[in-house]
Design an enzyme around this catalytic site. Structure first.
Site, PDB file in Angstrom:
ATOM      1  N   ASN A   9      69.742  -7.572 -38.147  1.00 18.53           N
ATOM      2  CA  ASN A   9      70.085  -6.147 -38.269  1.00 18.53           C
ATOM      3  C   ASN A   9      69.216  -5.409 -37.265  1.00 18.53           C
ATOM      4  O   ASN A   9      68.031  -5.201 -37.501  1.00 18.53           O
ATOM      5  CB  ASN A   9      69.799  -5.678 -39.710  1.00 18.53           C
ATOM      6  N   TRP A  10      69.827  -5.063 -36.149  1.00 19.20           N
ATOM      7  CA  TRP A  10      69.050  -4.430 -35.071  1.00 19.20           C
ATOM      8  C   TRP A  10      68.666  -2.987 -35.397  1.00 19.20           C
ATOM      9  O   TRP A  10      67.824  -2.412 -34.749  1.00 19.20           O
ATOM     10  CB  TRP A  10      69.847  -4.458 -33.761  1.00 19.20           C
ATOM     11  N   LYS A  11      69.358  -2.380 -36.363  1.00 16.72           N
ATOM     12  CA  LYS A  11      69.128  -0.949 -36.679  1.00 16.72           C
ATOM     13  C   LYS A  11      69.380  -0.123 -35.406  1.00 16.72           C
ATOM     14  O   LYS A  11      70.274  -0.464 -34.649  1.00 16.72           O
ATOM     15  CB  LYS A  11      67.727  -0.759 -37.253  1.00 16.72           C
ATOM     16  N   HIS A  94      72.572  -0.159 -46.805  1.00 14.40           N
ATOM     17  CA  HIS A  94      71.179  -0.437 -46.448  1.00 14.40           C
ATOM     18  C   HIS A  94      70.292   0.687 -46.991  1.00 14.40           C
ATOM     19  O   HIS A  94      70.698   1.847 -47.018  1.00 14.40           O
ATOM     20  CB  HIS A  94      71.040  -0.546 -44.927  1.00 14.40           C
ATOM     21  N   GLU A  96      67.957   2.279 -45.769  1.00  6.66           N
ATOM     22  CA  GLU A  96      67.750   3.403 -44.838  1.00  6.66           C
ATOM     23  C   GLU A  96      68.939   4.360 -44.866  1.00  6.66           C
ATOM     24  O   GLU A  96      68.776   5.569 -44.742  1.00  6.66           O
ATOM     25  CB  GLU A  96      67.491   2.852 -43.423  1.00  6.66           C
ATOM     26  N   GLU A 166      67.264  -6.565 -50.844  1.00  4.72           N
ATOM     27  CA  GLU A 166      66.184  -6.139 -49.955  1.00  4.72           C
ATOM     28  C   GLU A 166      65.259  -5.190 -50.697  1.00  4.72           C
ATOM     29  O   GLU A 166      65.551  -3.990 -50.813  1.00  4.72           O
ATOM     30  CB  GLU A 166      66.749  -5.408 -48.737  1.00  4.72           C
ATOM     31  N   GLY A 172      60.271  -3.801 -43.213  1.00  6.49           N
ATOM     32  CA  GLY A 172      59.508  -3.304 -42.070  1.00  6.49           C
ATOM     33  C   GLY A 172      58.037  -3.077 -42.372  1.00  6.49           C
ATOM     34  O   GLY A 172      57.327  -2.447 -41.583  1.00  6.49           O
ATOM     35  N   SER A 212      60.938  -8.136 -44.233  1.00  8.04           N
ATOM     36  CA  SER A 212      59.870  -8.864 -43.530  1.00  8.04           C
ATOM     37  C   SER A 212      60.048 -10.380 -43.598  1.00  8.04           C
ATOM     38  O   SER A 212      59.076 -11.119 -43.700  1.00  8.04           O
ATOM     39  CB  SER A 212      58.490  -8.445 -44.059  1.00  8.04           C
ATOM     40  N   GLY A 233      65.486  -7.827 -40.004  1.00  8.78           N
ATOM     41  CA  GLY A 233      65.370  -6.629 -39.168  1.00  8.78           C
ATOM     42  C   GLY A 233      64.532  -6.914 -37.934  1.00  8.78           C
ATOM     43  O   GLY A 233      65.016  -7.440 -36.935  1.00  8.78           O
TER      44      GLY A 233
END
Ligand code: PGA
Length: 249
Positions: A9-11, A94, A96, A166, A172, A212, A233
């Site tokens: 997941n590159w975000k 997600h 975020e 998650e 992160g 992570s 991520g």
């Protein structure tokens, strides 16, 4: 059937050129390898068509899609548009998106339905925040997220989903759930699914761990019977860090 999956997941990272460079590198790294998992890269909308055209041996995911089919929704990208790029998956819910863009279970239900209607596979994210974990409410939280967003689906549709657990406190942050913590909650998620849709659908459901996850802990996490892979991520941004996670299976 339950699959092993390692999904990046590159975000909001990488230009299109950087994404294509990564794709070339990953193509070369995977060429001729016998893998024990499916590999997916989640990328920004702007990159999907180009990456899907170039990727060999892995699939492309969008990181979101609109909750409406089409029409006057300036700036939105629909599930049918995502499908038209050649992407096969959509990461939905997600943390975020939930925290920064106000995505509720009701909005996510619409997104899941549109994703499925367009032949795409949702990777549906759930997970508790730190305070909920500390208060011992994590099991309850994930159960509520799944049941509110997904339990209106038919069994046939539910069977098409991938779930990603998650814990928000691990995303992160460098803090990872221990493999015991991951196994415990993944088994709980599977039992919640079994209670609603039956043992067979629950057994066949792929449940990924995210937060992570990296080369140093992937093997231990993936060795647990209810952990079917990872949503990655930070460590999906370079092939050097991502490949050993794929090879952890
Ligand atoms: P992380 O992110 O691996 O950087 O913790 C995981 C995710 O947000 O999917």
């Amino acid at each position: 059937m339950r699959k092993n999956i390692v999904a990046g997941n590159w975000k909001m990272n990488k230009t299109l050129q950087e994404g294509l460079e990564f794709t070339k590198e990953l193509n070369a790294a995977l060429a001729g390898k016998e893998l024990n998992c499916d590999v997916i890269i989640g990328a920004p909308f702007t990159h999907l068509a180009s990456l899907a055209g170039e990727a060999k041996g892995f699939a492309i995911a969008a990181e979101n899609c609109a909750d409406k089919e089409s029409g006057a929704y300036t700036g939105e990208v629909s599930a049918s548009m995502v499908a038209s790029t050649g992407a096969k998956y959509v990461i939905l819910g997600h943390s975020e998106r939930r925290a920064y863009y106000g995505e509720t279970e009701a909005i996510l239900t619409e997104k899941v339905k549109l994703t499925l209607a367009n032949g795409l596979t949702p990777i549906f994210c759930i997970g508790e925040v730190k305070e909920e974990r500390e208060a011992g409410k994590h099991m309850e939280v994930v159960e509520k997220q799944i049941s509110e967003a997904l339990f209106g689906l038919s069994a046939e549709d539910f069977a098409k989903l991938v779930i990603a657990y998650e814990p928000v406190w691990a995303i992160g942050t460098g803090l990872t759930a221990t493999s015991e913590q991951a196994q415990e909650i993944h088994a709980h998620i599977r039992s919640v699914i079994a209670n609603k849709y039956g043992a067979e659908i629950a057994e066949n459901c792929t449940i990924l761990y995210g937060g992570s996850c990296k080369a140093s802990n992937a093997k231990e996490l993936f060795s647990r019977p209810d952990v079917d892979g990872g949503l990655i991520g930070g460590a999906s941004l370079s092939v050097d860090q991502f490949l050993p996670i794929v090879e952890a299976f």
